[in-house]
Design a protein around this motif. Structure first.
Motif, PDB file in Angstrom:
ATOM      1  N   ASN A 178       0.825  -1.194   0.000  1.00 17.31           N
ATOM      2  CA  ASN A 178       0.000   0.000   0.000  1.00 17.31           C
ATOM      3  C   ASN A 178       0.868   1.257   0.000  1.00 17.31           C
ATOM      4  O   ASN A 178       1.958   1.275   0.579  1.00 17.31           O
ATOM      5  CB  ASN A 178      -0.912   0.020   1.228  1.00 17.31           C
ATOM      6  N   ILE A 179       0.387   2.296  -0.661  1.00 15.86           N
ATOM      7  CA  ILE A 179       1.064   3.589  -0.676  1.00 15.86           C
ATOM      8  C   ILE A 179       0.338   4.509   0.304  1.00 15.86           C
ATOM      9  O   ILE A 179      -0.836   4.824   0.096  1.00 15.86           O
ATOM     10  CB  ILE A 179       1.075   4.199  -2.084  1.00 15.86           C
ATOM     11  N   PRO A 180       1.003   4.937   1.380  1.00 19.29           N
ATOM     12  CA  PRO A 180       0.338   5.791   2.365  1.00 19.29           C
ATOM     13  C   PRO A 180       0.274   7.243   1.911  1.00 19.29           C
ATOM     14  O   PRO A 180       0.952   7.644   0.954  1.00 19.29           O
ATOM     15  CB  PRO A 180       1.221   5.644   3.605  1.00 19.29           C
ATOM     16  N   CYS A 181      -0.528   8.015   2.600  1.00 16.77           N
ATOM     17  CA  CYS A 181      -0.703   9.424   2.248  1.00 16.77           C
ATOM     18  C   CYS A 181       0.581  10.227   2.401  1.00 16.77           C
ATOM     19  O   CYS A 181       0.766  11.247   1.725  1.00 16.77           O
ATOM     20  CB  CYS A 181      -1.805  10.043   3.108  1.00 16.77           C
ATOM     21  N   ASN A 182       1.476   9.808   3.311  1.00 11.18           N
ATOM     22  CA  ASN A 182       2.704  10.579   3.509  1.00 11.18           C
ATOM     23  C   ASN A 182       3.803  10.216   2.513  1.00 11.18           C
ATOM     24  O   ASN A 182       4.917  10.705   2.603  1.00 11.18           O
ATOM     25  CB  ASN A 182       3.219  10.416   4.933  1.00 11.18           C
ATOM     26  N   SER A 183       3.481   9.367   1.539  1.00 11.69           N
ATOM     27  CA  SER A 183       4.454   9.024   0.501  1.00 11.69           C
ATOM     28  C   SER A 183       4.515  10.127  -0.552  1.00 11.69           C
ATOM     29  O   SER A 183       3.509  10.777  -0.853  1.00 11.69           O
ATOM     30  CB  SER A 183       4.074   7.696  -0.165  1.00 11.69           C
ATOM     31  N   SER A 184       5.694  10.316  -1.119  1.00 10.28           N
ATOM     32  CA  SER A 184       5.841  11.304  -2.201  1.00 10.28           C
ATOM     33  C   SER A 184       5.015  10.910  -3.418  1.00 10.28           C
ATOM     34  O   SER A 184       4.633  11.770  -4.219  1.00 10.28           O
ATOM     35  CB  SER A 184       7.315  11.444  -2.593  1.00 10.28           C
ATOM     36  N   LEU A 185       4.726   9.612  -3.573  1.00 11.50           N
ATOM     37  CA  LEU A 185       3.914   9.157  -4.703  1.00 11.50           C
ATOM     38  C   LEU A 185       2.466   9.608  -4.580  1.00 11.50           C
ATOM     39  O   LEU A 185       1.716   9.558  -5.546  1.00 11.50           O
ATOM     40  CB  LEU A 185       3.971   7.635  -4.806  1.00 11.50           C
ATOM     41  N   CYS A 186       2.086  10.036  -3.395  1.00  8.51           N
ATOM     42  CA  CYS A 186       0.702  10.454  -3.147  1.00  8.51           C
ATOM     43  C   CYS A 186       0.542  11.969  -3.220  1.00  8.51           C
ATOM     44  O   CYS A 186      -0.519  12.497  -2.910  1.00  8.51           O
ATOM     45  CB  CYS A 186       0.240   9.939  -1.786  1.00  8.51           C
ATOM     46  N   SER A 187       1.589  12.673  -3.641  1.00  9.36           N
ATOM     47  CA  SER A 187       1.561  14.139  -3.596  1.00  9.36           C
ATOM     48  C   SER A 187       0.400  14.733  -4.385  1.00  9.36           C
ATOM     49  O   SER A 187      -0.159  15.763  -4.006  1.00  9.36           O
ATOM     50  CB  SER A 187       2.890  14.702  -4.112  1.00  9.36           C
ATOM     51  N   GLY A 188       0.006  14.086  -5.462  1.00 13.68           N
ATOM     52  CA  GLY A 188      -1.072  14.621  -6.281  1.00 13.68           C
ATOM     53  C   GLY A 188      -2.458  14.349  -5.730  1.00 13.68           C
ATOM     54  O   GLY A 188      -3.452  14.879  -6.245  1.00 13.68           O
TER      55      GLY A 188
END
Length: 536
Positions: free
Chosen positions: A173-183
């Motif tokens: 899972n990709i969490p909200c604090n990941s840079s991948l979630c910036s958008g």
């Protein structure tokens, strides 16, 4: 006594020796030292560099980020990634999809090009639409609302799959604090929660939503000894789909090929797996190819992309058009989008191209049929052959010409089977200029994101090393697209505003021997814009 005297005098001699050595060194330094010089080093976003740039005719693309802002650090990380990624990619081979780099135009599913991809461990395959007009790669996943998966729903002869992160041992899972979630941070409920996504597309009432995960995409190296590559990739777990994703187009997922950092080529190149480029070949018989890391060839035509802030699309400038013996100096910018079935133009470009084509065609023009999205159609009897059509070229910024090899489509109305029509497959639009996949037929198109250019040349998609003119017949007769069901009963050239209902028509080859690319029945899908609303 003499021996004792020598011992007593040794420290004195050693002192004198050291003294003269030091004096000699100082004299040498004074005599031979070169004059010193230096220069100031400035940070690429420093105030001094900003002042210098402001005095020049060009500014930094996208503007100068303020210190400490997310844009500031994003620009620095992007710069480092570009440098290191480029160095690694120079050593990387071209990659293809592990299930084959063949793409197929499926006319019953939006008249778009599709490919089979494998993701997860154990791997699961998906039939995804290839879309250079969007960024996110998503598949139906733990569905709340998704398209049917049975083969009977589409006439494809195969069942479609649904992805589940819980059954893939490589899914994370990709969490909200990941840079991948910036958008997508605005959609987050908490920094440690799952990163949600929601993408709305231009096609009316069409969207996909869910959350982001990391998993692996299976690729293979090109060459005589291919090797499987498990490429880390970002996937949208699409729990809810709406609109055309429920069956008309891309029912099994969308393969985002745009310029955003989450798109498939962006992720592959940032991790050094490929050079920052890829190509798509659009075959005249509906069979094509996609190759990651393909940087094109020296004999291709090319033009620069228009780089705009917050624009992750492939946008080019058209400076003129040629139709037969006439030419127009009309200028406009256009998106190059494999996720749009048929090319769309706004006025005045639409009217100039259409009227020039009409003036060069000797056949009788058919009455406008509201069920067909094309305005310029011509009657063709069952005994006629179509032997000549005016050529069409788009002149790009820099002077290179994009040839439109197959600008028409052949149609038979089910209520009048004895009559045929051929139409200029061009749609009028009020807002968007899009070079869709139909005007790219017969070309290998290179999206070189490193040099920021679009490249193209006429190509035989069956032999990627062959740059000779296209063959009359495909070399592999078994590579024909699956026989599609008839398309949906709706045509809507203005897909941004409403859903239309129209009479079902069937695209066919004309009687006689006109063009081998039309030697089988096709069901028109729909004029489909797989462009995210947020980036327009």
């Amino acid at each position: 006594m003499a021996a004792a005297s020598a011992v007593d005098s040794f420290p004195r001699l050693l002192f004198l020796l050291l003294f003269f050595c030091l004096l000699f060194a100082l004299v040498l330094e004074e005599s031979y030292a070169a004059p010193g010089f230096g220069f100031d080093i400035h940070h690429r976003f420093s105030d001094r560099v900003r002042q210098w740039a402001n005095s020049r005719p060009r500014d930094l693309p996208g503007g100068w980020p303020d210190k400490g802002t997310p844009e500031y650090y994003s620009a620095l990380v992007g710069h480092d990634r570009a440098i290191h990624g480029r160095a690694l990619a120079e050593l990387a081979p071209e990659l293809s999809l592990a299930d084959g780099n063949e793409t197929i135009r499926i006319n019953s599913l939006g008249f778009l090009h599709y490919a089979v991809v494998s993701v997860g461990t154990p791997n699961v395959t998906f039939l995804v639409a290839l879309d250079t007009g969007s960024n996110l790669f998503w598949v139906p996943c733990d569905c709340t609302r998704c398209a049917p998966t049975s083969s009977d729903s589409y006439g494809l002869g195969v069942d479609l799959n649904i992805y589940s992160p819980s059954t893939s041992t490589t899914s994370q899972n990709i969490p909200c604090n990941s840079s991948l979630c910036s958008g997508y941070k605005n959609e987050c409920s908490g920094m440690d929660g799952l990163c949600p996504y929601m993408v709305e597309y231009v096609s009316a009432m069409t969207s996909s939503s869910g959350f982001l995960v990391n998993d692996v995409l299976y690729l293979t190296t090109e060459g005589s000894n291919p090797q499987i590559v498990k490429a880390p990739i970002v996937i949208g777990c699409g729990k809810v789909q709406t609109g055309s994703f429920l069956g008309d187009a891309a029912p099994n997922g969308l393969f985002g090929l745009g310029r955003d950092n989450l798109s498939v080529p962006s992720v592959l190149s940032s991790r050094g797996l490929i050079s920052n480029s890829f190509s798509m070949c659009f075959g005249r018989d509906g069979i094509g190819r996609i190759n990651f890391g393909d940087q094109g060839s020296s004999d291709q035509g090319q033009t620069s992309f228009n780089v705009k802030q917050n624009n992750s699309l492939y946008n080019i400038s058209i400076t003129g058009m040629e139709v037969g013996n006439s030419s127009s100096d009309v200028s406009f910018s256009a998106l190059v989008d494999s996720g749009t079935s048929f090319t769309t133009l706004t006025d005045p470009a639409y009217t100039k191209l259409s009227e020039s084509f009409n003036a060069a065609v000797s056949k009788k023009r058919a009455d406008v049929d509201p069920s067909i999205p094309f305005e310029y159609c011509y009657l063709l009897s069952s005994k006629e052959n179509l032997t000549h059509l005016p050529f069409i070229n788009f002149i790009t910024q820099g002077g290179s010409k994009i040839p439109v090899n197959f600008p028409v489509i052949f149609i038979s109305n089910q209520q009048q089977q004895r009559n045929f029509m051929f139409c200029l497959a061009l749609v009028k639009n009020n807002a968007l200029n899009i070079i869709g996949q139909n005007f790219l037929t017969g070309l290998r198109v290179v999206f070189d994101r490193d040099r920021m250019i679009l490249g193209w040349k006429k190509f035989d998609c069956y032999n990627m090393e062959d740059s000779n003119p296209l063959p009359v017949e495909p070399r592999n007769s078994s590579a024909a697209p699956p026989s599609p069901a008839l398309g949906p009963t709706s045509f809507d050239p203005e897909a941004t505003t409403k859903q239309g209902n129209g009479t079902q028509v069937t695209v066919v080859s004309p009687p006689g021997s006109s063009s081998s690319c039309l030697n089988r029945f096709f069901g028109i899908g729909l004029v489909f814009f797989l462009l995210p609303v947020a980036i327009l």
